[in-house]
Design a protein around this motif. Structure first.
Motif, PDB file in Angstrom:
ATOM      1  N   VAL A 122      19.122 -30.812  -9.648  1.00 22.02           N
ATOM      2  CA  VAL A 122      18.128 -30.206 -10.531  1.00 22.02           C
ATOM      3  C   VAL A 122      17.816 -31.184 -11.668  1.00 22.02           C
ATOM      4  O   VAL A 122      18.727 -31.754 -12.275  1.00 22.02           O
ATOM      5  N   GLN A 126      15.093 -29.677 -16.849  1.00 23.48           N
ATOM      6  CA  GLN A 126      15.211 -28.223 -16.767  1.00 23.48           C
ATOM      7  C   GLN A 126      16.282 -27.714 -17.734  1.00 23.48           C
ATOM      8  O   GLN A 126      16.110 -26.688 -18.384  1.00 23.48           O
ATOM      9  N   GLN A 148      16.789 -23.131  -8.435  1.00 29.09           N
ATOM     10  CA  GLN A 148      16.232 -24.403  -7.963  1.00 29.09           C
ATOM     11  C   GLN A 148      17.208 -25.140  -7.045  1.00 29.09           C
ATOM     12  O   GLN A 148      16.787 -25.949  -6.210  1.00 29.09           O
ATOM     13  N   ARG A 225      10.432 -25.312  -4.915  1.00 30.33           N
ATOM     14  CA  ARG A 225      10.479 -25.431  -6.368  1.00 30.33           C
ATOM     15  C   ARG A 225      11.408 -24.421  -7.015  1.00 30.33           C
ATOM     16  O   ARG A 225      11.577 -24.419  -8.229  1.00 30.33           O
ATOM     17  N   GLY A 226      12.004 -23.571  -6.191  1.00 30.25           N
ATOM     18  CA  GLY A 226      12.959 -22.614  -6.757  1.00 30.25           C
ATOM     19  C   GLY A 226      12.657 -21.206  -6.328  1.00 30.25           C
ATOM     20  O   GLY A 226      11.528 -20.857  -5.952  1.00 30.25           O
TER      21      GLY A 226
END
Length: 230
Positions: A122, A126, A148, A225-226
Motif C-alpha cells: 500500500v 495512504q 487496499q 484500488r481497494g
C-alpha cells in the motif's frame, strides 16, 4: 461394510459405485477441515501481521519469533503436540477440531507474510493521508490499509487454501476420518487399494481445479484500488 455401507466387489465399476457414498462422506469431512483451518489461518495470520507491523520492537520481535517457530516446525509435530500433549494440561479437544486448529496455526504463519506483503504494498501516501485526517491507527489499518491490501493478496491466499486442502490427509494420524483415511480403510478391508485411492486422487484434482477457478474469478472481480467500505 463400513458405516452402514456395503461394498460390491464383484467388479471394478460395481466396487467403485458401492464405495462412492462413503468416500463422499469423507469428502465432507475434508471440506469442513479445509474451511475451518483456512478461517483460523486467516484470523491468526492477520493478527500476526498486525503485530509484526507494530511500531515497537517489543511487540514486533515476539511476533516474528512465533511466526518463524511455526514455519520451521513440521505440521505433524504440531498436530501431535495439540492432540497428545495438551490433554496433560487438562485441554482435551476432539480429533477433528484439533486437526483443523493445527492446520490453521501452521498456515497462519504463511498467511501472515502474505498479509504483510500486501500491507507493505500500500502506498505510503495512504498512511500520510490518514494521519492528515487525524484517523486513529486502528481505523487507518482496518478502513484504509486492509481494503487496499486484500485484493492484491487474493491469489496467494488461494494458493494456501489449496495447500491446506491437500494437507488434510495428515489429520488421519489422529484418527480423523477424512477422505484419504476412508480410502485406506476400504483398501485394508477389501485388499483393493487401486480403485479407492484412484477415486480419491480424482476427487482431489477436481476440488483443486474448482478452488483455483474460484480464486481466479474472485481476483478478477475484486477492485484493484481497494474494497469499498460503508
Amino acid at each position: 461394510m463400513l458405516f452402514g455401507y456395503e461394498w460390491d466387489t464383484s467388479g471394478s465399476l460395481a466396487f467403485a459405485i458401492s464405495i462412492l457414498p462413503i468416500l463422499l462422506w469423507g469428502l465432507v469431512v475434508t471440506i469442513q477441515a479445509t474451511i475451518l483451518g483456512f478461517l483460523v489461518a486467516m484470523v491468526l495470520g492477520l493478527i500476526l501481521a498486525a503485530l509484526k507491523a507494530a511500531p515497537t520492537r517489543l511487540v514486533r520481535w515476539p511476533a516474528f519469533a512465533v511466526t518463524e517457530f511455526i514455519r520451521d516446525t513440521p505440521l505433524l509435530i504440531q498436530l501431535f503436540f495439540l492432540f497428545y500433549v495438551l490433554p496433560e494440561f487438562g485441554i482435551v479437544l476432539p480429533a477433528f477440531l484439533t486437526g483443523a486448529l493445527a492446520l490453521g496455526i501452521q498456515y497462519s504463519a504463511y498467511l501472515s507474510e502474505v498479509y504483510r506483503a500486501g500491507i507493505e504494498a500500500v502506498a505510503p501516501g495512504q498512511h500520510e493521508a490518514a494521519r492528515a485526517l487525524n484517523l486513529p491507527a486502528r481505523r487507518t489499518f482496518t478502513h484504509v490499509v486492509l481494503p487496499q491490501a486484500i485484493p492484491r493478496i487474493v491469489p496467494a491466499m488461494g494458493n494456501y487454501l489449496v495447500s491446506i486442502m491437500k494437507d488434510v490427509p495428515i489429520l488421519s494420524a489422529v484418527t480423523v476420518l477424512e477422505m484419504l483415511n476412508v480410502a485406506r480403510i476400504i483398501g485394508d478391508r477389501t485388499f483393493n487399494y487401486f480403485i479407492p485411492l484412484t477415486m480419491v486422487g480424482a476427487i482431489y484434482l477436481i476440488l483443486t481445479l474448482i478452488a483455483a477457478s474460484g480464486v481466479k474469478r474472485l481476483d478478477r472481480a475484486l477492485p484493484k484500488r481497494g474494497l469499498p467500505l460503508r
